[in-house]
Design a protein around this motif. Structure first.
Motif, mmCIF file in Angstrom:
data_model
loop_
_atom_site.group_PDB
_atom_site.id
_atom_site.type_symbol
_atom_site.label_atom_id
_atom_site.label_comp_id
_atom_site.label_asym_id
_atom_site.label_seq_id
_atom_site.Cartn_x
_atom_site.Cartn_y
_atom_site.Cartn_z
ATOM 1 N N MET A 35 8.667 -12.336 12.298
ATOM 2 C CA MET A 35 9.100 -11.405 11.264
ATOM 3 C C MET A 35 9.294 -10.046 11.909
ATOM 4 O O MET A 35 8.453 -9.575 12.653
ATOM 5 N N SER A 36 10.380 -9.414 11.598
ATOM 6 C CA SER A 36 10.685 -8.108 12.169
ATOM 7 C C SER A 36 9.873 -7.015 11.491
ATOM 8 O O SER A 36 9.241 -7.225 10.464
ATOM 9 N N LEU A 37 9.919 -5.834 12.071
ATOM 10 C CA LEU A 37 9.216 -4.691 11.509
ATOM 11 C C LEU A 37 9.744 -4.353 10.119
ATOM 12 O O LEU A 37 8.972 -4.062 9.207
ATOM 13 N N ILE A 38 11.055 -4.415 9.935
ATOM 14 C CA ILE A 38 11.651 -4.127 8.622
ATOM 15 C C ILE A 38 11.159 -5.143 7.592
ATOM 16 O O ILE A 38 10.848 -4.791 6.453
ATOM 17 N N GLY A 39 11.074 -6.421 7.975
ATOM 18 C CA GLY A 39 10.559 -7.445 7.069
ATOM 19 C C GLY A 39 9.120 -7.188 6.691
ATOM 20 O O GLY A 39 8.709 -7.389 5.548
ATOM 21 N N THR A 40 8.328 -6.725 7.644
ATOM 22 C CA THR A 40 6.931 -6.398 7.373
ATOM 23 C C THR A 40 6.841 -5.245 6.386
ATOM 24 O O THR A 40 6.039 -5.272 5.453
ATOM 25 N N LEU A 41 7.655 -4.229 6.576
ATOM 26 C CA LEU A 41 7.647 -3.090 5.660
ATOM 27 C C LEU A 41 8.105 -3.502 4.265
ATOM 28 O O LEU A 41 7.553 -3.044 3.262
ATOM 29 N N THR A 42 9.112 -4.353 4.192
ATOM 30 C CA THR A 42 9.601 -4.829 2.899
ATOM 31 C C THR A 42 8.510 -5.588 2.158
ATOM 32 O O THR A 42 8.345 -5.441 0.945
ATOM 33 N N SER A 43 7.741 -6.395 2.888
ATOM 34 C CA SER A 43 6.638 -7.137 2.278
ATOM 35 C C SER A 43 5.595 -6.179 1.703
ATOM 36 O O SER A 43 5.103 -6.363 0.591
ATOM 37 N N GLY A 44 5.280 -5.135 2.468
ATOM 38 C CA GLY A 44 4.317 -4.140 1.998
ATOM 39 C C GLY A 44 4.812 -3.367 0.792
ATOM 40 O O GLY A 44 4.055 -3.072 -0.132
ATOM 41 N N VAL A 45 6.097 -3.029 0.789
ATOM 42 C CA VAL A 45 6.683 -2.293 -0.339
ATOM 43 C C VAL A 45 6.634 -3.139 -1.608
ATOM 44 O O VAL A 45 6.320 -2.646 -2.695
ATOM 45 N N SER A 46 6.936 -4.446 -1.492
ATOM 46 C CA SER A 46 6.893 -5.306 -2.686
ATOM 47 C C SER A 46 5.471 -5.385 -3.238
ATOM 48 O O SER A 46 5.270 -5.387 -4.455
ATOM 49 N N ALA A 47 4.484 -5.410 -2.357
ATOM 50 C CA ALA A 47 3.086 -5.439 -2.805
ATOM 51 C C ALA A 47 2.712 -4.141 -3.509
ATOM 52 O O ALA A 47 2.020 -4.156 -4.536
ATOM 53 N N MET A 48 3.168 -3.017 -2.974
ATOM 54 C CA MET A 48 2.873 -1.720 -3.602
ATOM 55 C C MET A 48 3.514 -1.617 -4.984
ATOM 56 O O MET A 48 2.907 -1.113 -5.927
ATOM 57 N N ARG A 49 4.748 -2.114 -5.118
ATOM 58 C CA ARG A 49 5.423 -2.079 -6.424
ATOM 59 C C ARG A 49 4.689 -2.949 -7.441
ATOM 60 O O ARG A 49 4.497 -2.558 -8.583
ATOM 61 N N ALA A 50 4.285 -4.142 -7.024
ATOM 62 C CA ALA A 50 3.564 -5.035 -7.934
ATOM 63 C C ALA A 50 2.213 -4.442 -8.305
ATOM 64 O O ALA A 50 1.792 -4.495 -9.468
ATOM 65 N N PHE A 51 1.520 -3.859 -7.332
ATOM 66 C CA PHE A 51 0.217 -3.258 -7.594
ATOM 67 C C PHE A 51 0.352 -2.056 -8.518
ATOM 68 O O PHE A 51 -0.485 -1.833 -9.394
ATOM 69 N N THR A 52 1.421 -1.275 -8.369
ATOM 70 C CA THR A 52 1.671 -0.138 -9.250
ATOM 71 C C THR A 52 1.830 -0.595 -10.690
ATOM 72 O O THR A 52 1.276 -0.001 -11.617
ATOM 73 N N LYS A 53 2.581 -1.679 -10.910
ATOM 74 C CA LYS A 53 2.758 -2.210 -12.271
ATOM 75 C C LYS A 53 1.430 -2.695 -12.824
ATOM 76 O O LYS A 53 1.125 -2.492 -14.002
ATOM 77 N N ASP A 54 0.605 -3.329 -11.970
ATOM 78 C CA ASP A 54 -0.711 -3.787 -12.393
ATOM 79 C C ASP A 54 -1.571 -2.597 -12.827
ATOM 80 O O ASP A 54 -2.265 -2.654 -13.848
ATOM 81 N N LEU A 55 -1.531 -1.500 -12.081
ATOM 82 C CA LEU A 55 -2.296 -0.304 -12.455
ATOM 83 C C LEU A 55 -1.790 0.300 -13.762
ATOM 84 O O LEU A 55 -2.574 0.820 -14.555
#
Length: 161
Positions: A1-21
Motif C-alpha cells: 500500500m502506498s503512502l497516499i493509500g495509507t493516508l486515505t485509510s486514516g482520513v476515512s477513519a477520522m470521518r467515520a469517527f467524527t460522525k460517531d462523536l
C-alpha cells in the motif's frame, strides 16, 4: 500500500469517527429531552486489497491464509434505540406515558400535518384541547363523556376536555 493509500485509510477513519462523536454528542445533549430516543453507529470496511490469496496445504507446506489490507472504514448504519425508557410520576394529570410499543399522534392545527411522538408532556390550551408543548393537538377517540368510553363507532380527532 502506498503512502497516499495509507493516508486515505486514516482520513476515512477520522470521518467515520467524527460522525460517531456527533451522534454521541446528540445523545448526551438530549439526555433530559422528554421522549428522546438515542442513536448508535455501526461501522464496516470500505474495501480490502488482497495482497496474497489463500492456498491449501501441500506435502511440504501448511495452509496459507489470505493477506488483506483494508483501505478504510465507513458507516454502515445509524440506528435509533426504540426500547422502553423509564416512566416517572410528575403529578400533572395531563402528563402521559406509553408502556411498551406505540406512539401518541399529534396534529398541527395550522396545516393538519400529523406526527408521531413518545413525549407525553401535554397541557390544555386556551381552547380546551390537549396539546403537545409545540401546540399540536393530541389525537384520539372522541365523543364520550369523561370517565366513560366512547360509543361505537368512536370518532377519531382532536381531544378536547
Amino acid at each position: 500500500m502506498s503512502l497516499i493509500g495509507t493516508l486515505t485509510s486514516g482520513v476515512s477513519a477520522m470521518r467515520a469517527f467524527t460522525k460517531d462523536l456527533e451522534i454521541i454528542g446528540n445523545n448526551i445533549s438530549n439526555v433530559n429531552t422528554v421522549g428522546y430516543k438515542g442513536s448508535s453507529v455501526s461501522f464496516a470496511d470500505s474495501f480490502s486489497n488482497t495482497m496474497r490469496s489463500s492456498a491449501p496445504s501441500t506435502a511440504t507446506s501448511s495452509d496459507q491464509a489470505a493477506t488483506q489490507v483494508g483501505t478504510g472504514v465507513s458507516i454502515s448504519q445509524i440506528t435509533t434505540n426504540f426500547t422502553q425508557g423509564a416512566l416517572s410520576t410528575t403529578g400533572l394529570n395531563t402528563d402521559l406515558g406509553i408502556s411498551g410499543n406505540g406512539f401518541f399522534l399529534v396534529k398541527n392545527p395550522s396545516d393538519n400535518q400529523t406526527f408521531a411522538t413518545r413525549a407525553g408532556n401535554f397541557r390544555i390550551d386556551d381552547k380546551g384541547y390537549l396539546v403537545s408543548y409545540q401546540g399540536y393537538r393530541v389525537q384520539g377517540a372522541t365523543g364520550g363523556a369523561a370517565g366513560t368510553p366512547p360509543t361505537a363507532p368512536a370518532a377519531f380527532g382532536d381531544i378536547k376536555l
